[in-house]
Design a protein around this motif. Structure first.
Motif, PDB file in Angstrom:
ATOM      1  N   ILE A 112     106.700 -37.634-106.308  1.00 21.46           N
ATOM      2  CA  ILE A 112     105.720 -36.572-106.058  1.00 21.46           C
ATOM      3  C   ILE A 112     104.848 -36.402-107.302  1.00 21.46           C
ATOM      4  CG2 ILE A 112     105.411 -34.176-105.278  1.00 21.46           C
ATOM      5  CD1 ILE A 112     108.412 -34.200-104.492  1.00 21.46           C
ATOM      6  N   PRO A 113     103.620 -36.972-107.297  1.00 17.09           N
ATOM      7  CA  PRO A 113     102.727 -36.720-108.436  1.00 17.09           C
ATOM      8  C   PRO A 113     102.162 -35.304-108.330  1.00 17.09           C
ATOM      9  CG  PRO A 113     101.623 -38.114-106.816  1.00 17.09           C
ATOM     10  CD  PRO A 113     102.985 -37.807-106.264  1.00 17.09           C
ATOM     11  N   LEU A 114     102.338 -34.511-109.364  1.00  5.96           N
ATOM     12  CA  LEU A 114     101.849 -33.115-109.317  1.00  5.96           C
ATOM     13  C   LEU A 114     100.578 -32.953-110.145  1.00  5.96           C
ATOM     14  CD1 LEU A 114     105.339 -31.420-109.703  1.00  5.96           C
ATOM     15  CD2 LEU A 114     103.958 -31.482-107.623  1.00  5.96           C
ATOM     16  N   GLY A 115     100.188 -33.998-110.871  1.00  9.12           N
ATOM     17  CA  GLY A 115      98.948 -33.977-111.658  1.00  9.12           C
ATOM     18  C   GLY A 115      98.730 -35.343-112.272  1.00  9.12           C
ATOM     19  N   GLY A 116      97.465 -35.716-112.484  1.00  3.13           N
ATOM     20  CA  GLY A 116      97.151 -36.982-113.134  1.00  3.13           C
ATOM     21  C   GLY A 116      96.849 -38.118-112.181  1.00  3.13           C
ATOM     22  N   SER A 117      96.975 -37.847-110.872  1.00  2.00           N
ATOM     23  CA  SER A 117      96.709 -38.918-109.915  1.00  2.00           C
ATOM     24  C   SER A 117      95.347 -38.793-109.255  1.00  2.00           C
ATOM     25  CB  SER A 117      97.814 -38.976-108.859  1.00  2.00           C
ATOM     26  OG  SER A 117      98.934 -39.611-109.416  1.00  2.00           O
ATOM     27  N   GLU A 118      94.503 -37.938-109.772  1.00  2.00           N
ATOM     28  CA  GLU A 118      93.124 -37.905-109.301  1.00  2.00           C
ATOM     29  C   GLU A 118      92.187 -37.638-110.462  1.00  2.00           C
ATOM     30  OE1 GLU A 118      92.790 -35.641-105.262  1.00  2.00           O
ATOM     31  OE2 GLU A 118      94.747 -35.305-106.159  1.00  2.00           O
ATOM     32  N   GLN A 119      92.770 -37.500-111.644  1.00  2.00           N
ATOM     33  CA  GLN A 119      91.970 -37.178-112.819  1.00  2.00           C
ATOM     34  C   GLN A 119      92.658 -37.766-114.041  1.00  2.00           C
ATOM     35  OE1 GLN A 119      94.818 -35.178-111.637  1.00  2.00           O
ATOM     36  NE2 GLN A 119      93.619 -33.297-111.524  1.00  2.00           N
ATOM     37  N   PHE A 120      91.881 -37.923-115.118  1.00  2.00           N
ATOM     38  CA  PHE A 120      92.514 -38.274-116.383  1.00  2.00           C
ATOM     39  C   PHE A 120      93.095 -37.001-116.978  1.00  2.00           C
ATOM     40  CE2 PHE A 120      89.893 -42.153-116.297  1.00  2.00           C
ATOM     41  CZ  PHE A 120      90.922 -43.051-116.483  1.00  2.00           C
ATOM     42  N   VAL A 173     105.497 -47.476-110.758  1.00  2.00           N
ATOM     43  CA  VAL A 173     104.519 -46.385-110.796  1.00  2.00           C
ATOM     44  C   VAL A 173     103.789 -46.533-112.130  1.00  2.00           C
ATOM     45  CG1 VAL A 173     104.214 -43.879-110.793  1.00  2.00           C
ATOM     46  CG2 VAL A 173     106.013 -44.922-109.387  1.00  2.00           C
ATOM     47  N   GLY A 174     102.513 -46.952-112.084  1.00  5.55           N
ATOM     48  CA  GLY A 174     101.944 -47.434-113.344  1.00  5.55           C
ATOM     49  C   GLY A 174     100.535 -47.009-113.706  1.00  5.55           C
ATOM     50  N   ASP A 175     100.279 -47.172-115.002  1.00  3.71           N
ATOM     51  CA  ASP A 175      99.029 -46.849-115.698  1.00  3.71           C
ATOM     52  C   ASP A 175      97.837 -47.584-115.070  1.00  3.71           C
ATOM     53  OD1 ASP A 175      97.001 -46.502-117.581  1.00  3.71           O
ATOM     54  OD2 ASP A 175      98.210 -47.139-119.311  1.00  3.71           O
ATOM     55  N   SER A 176      96.820 -46.835-114.642  1.00  5.02           N
ATOM     56  CA  SER A 176      95.638 -47.440-114.004  1.00  5.02           C
ATOM     57  C   SER A 176      94.387 -47.402-114.885  1.00  5.02           C
ATOM     58  CB  SER A 176      95.316 -46.697-112.700  1.00  5.02           C
ATOM     59  OG  SER A 176      96.437 -46.629-111.862  1.00  5.02           O
ATOM     60  N   THR A 177      94.486 -46.828-116.085  1.00  9.62           N
ATOM     61  CA  THR A 177      93.298 -46.553-116.907  1.00  9.62           C
ATOM     62  C   THR A 177      92.297 -47.716-116.956  1.00  9.62           C
ATOM     63  OG1 THR A 177      94.780 -45.254-118.290  1.00  9.62           O
ATOM     64  CG2 THR A 177      92.574 -45.653-119.163  1.00  9.62           C
ATOM     65  N   ASN A 178      92.801 -48.904-117.316  1.00  7.99           N
ATOM     66  CA  ASN A 178      91.900 -50.063-117.495  1.00  7.99           C
ATOM     67  C   ASN A 178      92.047 -51.077-116.370  1.00  7.99           C
ATOM     68  OD1 ASN A 178      90.773 -49.121-119.832  1.00  7.99           O
ATOM     69  ND2 ASN A 178      92.120 -50.261-121.200  1.00  7.99           N
ATOM     70  N   SER A 179      92.433 -50.618-115.186  1.00 11.02           N
ATOM     71  CA  SER A 179      92.722 -51.564-114.105  1.00 11.02           C
ATOM     72  C   SER A 179      91.476 -52.274-113.605  1.00 11.02           C
ATOM     73  CB  SER A 179      93.411 -50.838-112.951  1.00 11.02           C
ATOM     74  OG  SER A 179      92.570 -49.799-112.493  1.00 11.02           O
ATOM     75  N   ALA A 180      90.296 -51.783-113.993  1.00 14.54           N
ATOM     76  CA  ALA A 180      89.059 -52.471-113.599  1.00 14.54           C
ATOM     77  C   ALA A 180      88.544 -53.370-114.724  1.00 14.54           C
ATOM     78  CB  ALA A 180      87.999 -51.437-113.214  1.00 14.54           C
ATOM     79  N   VAL A 181      89.268 -53.404-115.848  1.00 12.27           N
ATOM     80  CA  VAL A 181      88.785 -54.168-117.007  1.00 12.27           C
ATOM     81  C   VAL A 181      89.478 -55.533-117.037  1.00 12.27           C
ATOM     82  CG1 VAL A 181      88.531 -54.166-119.519  1.00 12.27           C
ATOM     83  CG2 VAL A 181      88.504 -51.994-118.270  1.00 12.27           C
ATOM     84  N   PRO A 182      88.697 -56.619-117.010  1.00 10.63           N
ATOM     85  CA  PRO A 182      89.323 -57.944-117.000  1.00 10.63           C
ATOM     86  C   PRO A 182      89.962 -58.279-118.344  1.00 10.63           C
ATOM     87  CG  PRO A 182      86.929 -58.132-117.085  1.00 10.63           C
ATOM     88  CD  PRO A 182      87.234 -56.682-116.943  1.00 10.63           C
ATOM     89  N   GLU A 187      91.276 -41.711-112.465  1.00 12.32           N
ATOM     90  CA  GLU A 187      90.480 -41.126-111.387  1.00 12.32           C
ATOM     91  C   GLU A 187      90.542 -42.085-110.206  1.00 12.32           C
ATOM     92  OE1 GLU A 187      86.658 -40.399-113.117  1.00 12.32           O
ATOM     93  OE2 GLU A 187      87.396 -38.774-114.379  1.00 12.32           O
ATOM     94  N   ARG A 188      90.003 -41.625-109.093  1.00 16.59           N
ATOM     95  CA  ARG A 188      90.017 -42.409-107.860  1.00 16.59           C
ATOM     96  C   ARG A 188      89.628 -43.883-108.091  1.00 16.59           C
ATOM     97  NH1 ARG A 188      93.140 -40.243-104.910  1.00 16.59           N
ATOM     98  NH2 ARG A 188      93.483 -41.909-103.458  1.00 16.59           N
ATOM     99  N   VAL A 189      88.552 -44.093-108.863  1.00 19.52           N
ATOM    100  CA  VAL A 189      88.026 -45.449-109.071  1.00 19.52           C
ATOM    101  C   VAL A 189      89.090 -46.347-109.706  1.00 19.52           C
ATOM    102  CG1 VAL A 189      86.313 -46.788-110.368  1.00 19.52           C
ATOM    103  CG2 VAL A 189      85.656 -44.644-109.269  1.00 19.52           C
ATOM    104  N   GLN A 190      89.767 -45.830-110.728  1.00 20.01           N
ATOM    105  CA  GLN A 190      90.761 -46.652-111.406  1.00 20.01           C
ATOM    106  C   GLN A 190      91.990 -46.871-110.519  1.00 20.01           C
ATOM    107  OE1 GLN A 190      89.389 -43.875-113.083  1.00 20.01           O
ATOM    108  NE2 GLN A 190      87.909 -45.136-114.177  1.00 20.01           N
ATOM    109  N   LEU A 191      92.381 -45.821-109.760  1.00 24.22           N
ATOM    110  CA  LEU A 191      93.557 -45.962-108.891  1.00 24.22           C
ATOM    111  C   LEU A 191      93.288 -47.021-107.821  1.00 24.22           C
ATOM    112  CD1 LEU A 191      94.803 -42.276-108.269  1.00 24.22           C
ATOM    113  CD2 LEU A 191      95.190 -43.763-110.224  1.00 24.22           C
ATOM    114  N   GLU A 192      92.084 -46.985-107.251  1.00 22.41           N
ATOM    115  CA  GLU A 192      91.767 -47.952-106.195  1.00 22.41           C
ATOM    116  C   GLU A 192      91.666 -49.369-106.756  1.00 22.41           C
ATOM    117  OE1 GLU A 192      91.871 -47.525-103.053  1.00 22.41           O
ATOM    118  OE2 GLU A 192      91.813 -45.339-102.856  1.00 22.41           O
TER     119      GLU A 192
END
Ligand SMILES: [Zn+2]
Ligand SMILES: [Zn+2]
Length: 554
Positions: A12-20, A195-204, A395-400
């Motif tokens: 159950i994520p209670l914070g941090g799964s839609e925002q930094f 359950v993992g860190d998405s911060t740079n998931s869009a960075v090659p 944020e949404r972008v990094q999670l997706e």
């Protein structure tokens, strides 16, 4: 209260799964709860007068008796900063690494809670800690703050790897690289969920190494003639070491400017992380050092108005004066939302003839991220081979982006969470089975209020509309006993023109148009004036201010 099925293992994520920021995560099984991290977030201009945001702990508070404890992965504010505010509502044991404990104890001391909170240190490689139905082990990972841990949480329904923040720096200047073996072992034994860190998931590619930063700084220092100021996150002790080593190689001494740097350096020293380095100078003694022999580490890389760098840039910092020929090196990236404040500082520096170097301005490496880029996340999947991937910390972008990467890597179940989702990990097919109430709280001076609190909404509105206040003193028949008093806020410069006087004239005209019966009716009269004044301002200025009318009937 949400009824959780005790036979299901849920995340159950209670914070941090839609925002930094405001990371607060919870695992539930057999009517017991395990909490991971408890961090703050930074408020932006949507929250006037508010600096810090917290996750609302209401769900945990309602289930206080079920809490086994809070495990903190590392000492960054977005993971530990909310604990002192929230712990009094939860009152459970706290588990963390030695450096995190040093930082946390400092906060608890300041908050007067040091005697109340039972902070226990857990070490990697030691036996797993039994917290109810959860067997919790910690794994050392590299990150931009010392003593960062991932968690391996074992239950009789499967093993979860909760990554926290991490990267695969092959040669950190402080501490060891990420313990790959521990993850490979977990993978061999079987991993139910990652359950993992998405911060740079869009960075090659890969984050890179702090050792390269040390070399990069040394190369940049060699090109500088005057004083050098390096601004960075105070908690990045590895970077502090890199700066100190590069300075040493360049024949420069290092001074610290900014309170949080001293706090962090103190904690780092107590954990042995500054060994082998010359002592940092007190900033008061920096004046006596020739410009070409000095490096100053300063707080304020995010443009914070009260931090040392912003004050140095304005020439308002007593102990340090930067001049033409001096250089400021930004050894940090802007956190999204801070760009404007950072630009203000940069403009002030440039206006003073001071040279600025950011990570984008130089071929030398002067910053690496503490978070994994795509190739590092792929390595992690290859080690763990998890059945489920849940992207968090973004944020949404990094999670997706993280979710897409997981699907590309053939992960069977990928679930992008929203805050409050009750995600069943086992048994059966993983899915969101329920939702619990979540919210974001704001620290407003001395109180905690929900971010949708009326007062914040009102402030936000006032920013755009300004306000007009009218006081009317009338007799029983509604005749004016005194001239109406009008004050406005945010509508015109004081004394700029006769705007307030024109409002008074407008009020006179409105009154003239009313019958004496209408003027005798308090409610009617107040509302007529309020609407009339608002309309008048809209006609003249094009904005409808918040308007209030105080009627005094003698
Ligand atoms: Zn974080
Ligand atoms: Zn972090």
């Amino acid at each position: 209260m949400t009824e959780l099925n005790p036979d299901e293992l849920c995340f159950i994520p209670l914070g941090g799964s839609e925002q930094f920021g405001i990371n607060l995560n919870c695992y539930a099984y057999k009517d017991r709860l395990l909490v991971v991290d408890c961090g703050i977030g930074f408020a932006d201009e949507r929250f006037p007068g508010i600096d810090l945001l917290l996750p609302d702990p209401a769900f945990l508070e309602e289930n206080k008796d079920a809490l086994e404890g809070i495990v903190i992965t590392h000492a960054h504010e977005d993971h530990v900063g909310a604990l002192v505010h929230i712990w009094p509502r939860l009152r459970c044991p706290v588990y963390c690494s030695p450096f995190t404990a040093a930082i946390l104890n400092h906060k608890l001391q300041e908050a007067g809670l040091i005697r109340d909170v039972n902070v226990q240190i857990v070490r990697p490689g030691k036996a797993f800690k039994m917290l109810g139905p959860f067997r919790v082990g910690v794994v050392h990972v590299a990150h931009s703050i010392p003593d960062t841990r991932s968690l391996i949480i074992e239950t009789d329904l499967g093993r979860i790897v909760h990554s926290g923040d991490w990267n695969l720096d092959p040669a950190p200047v402080l501490g060891k690289p990420t313990d790959e073996e521990a993850f490979i072992r977990a993978g061999e034994e079987g991993v139910l969920a990652y359950v993992g860190d998405s911060t740079n998931s869009a960075v090659p590619g890969r984050a890179g190494s702090e050792s390269d930063v040390e070399k990069g700084l040394e190369e940049v220092f060699a090109e500088c003639k005057g004083r050098i100021a390096v601004t960075m996150f105070a908690s990045n002790i590895g970077r502090m070491r890199s700066v100190a080593l590069a300075a040493q190689a360049s024949g420069r001494s290092v001074a610290l400017a900014g309170r949080s740097l001293h706090t962090m350096a103190g904690a780092a020293r107590s954990c042995g992380y500054l060994e082998g380095l010359p002592e940092f100078l007190d900033i008061g003694d920096a004046k006596d050092i020739p410009a070409g022999n000095l490096v100053i580490i300063v707080t304020g890389s995010q443009g914070e108005a009260r931090a040392a760098l912003a004050r140095i840039a304005k020439g308002e910092f007593r102990d340090v004066q930067l001049d033409r020929g001096d250089t400021v090196i930004f050894s940090a990236r802007p956190i999204p939302g801070n760009e404007k404040d950072i630009n203000t500082v940069k403009n002030n520096l440039v206006a003073g003839g001071i040279k600025i170097i950011t990570p984008d301005d130089t071929k030398h490496r002067i910053h690496v991220s503490g978070h994994p880029c795509r190739d590092e996340i792929i390595d992690m999947y290859n080690w763990l081979k998890p059945r489920i991937v849940i992207p968090v910390h973004g944020e949404r972008v990094q999670l997706e982006a993280h979710a897409d990467l997981a699907r590309e890597c053939q992960i069977k179940h990928v679930i992008v969470p929203v805050n409050g989702a009750v995600i069943r990990l086992a048994p059966g097919v993983p899915e969101t089975v329920d939702h619990v109430e979540t919210a974001v709280l704001a620290i407003d001076q001395n109180r905690l209020i929900p971010v949708d609190h009326q007062s914040i909404a009102a402030r936000r509105k006032l920013q755009f509309t300004g306000a007009a206040h009218v006081t009317l003193v009338v007799d029983a028949r509604g005749n004016l006993m005194r001239d109406p008093q009008v004050t406005t806020e945010g509508l015109c410069d004081p004394g700029e023109d006769d705007f307030e006087e024109r409002i008074v004239n407008e009020i006179d005209e409105i009154l003239e148009d009313l019958t004496w019966e209408e003027r005798a009716d308090d409610k009617f009269l107040t509302e007529e004036i309020r609407i009339g004044v608002r309309r008048f301002c809209a006609h003249i200025l094009g904005i409808k201010p918040k308007t209030s009318v105080h009627l005094v009937r003698l």
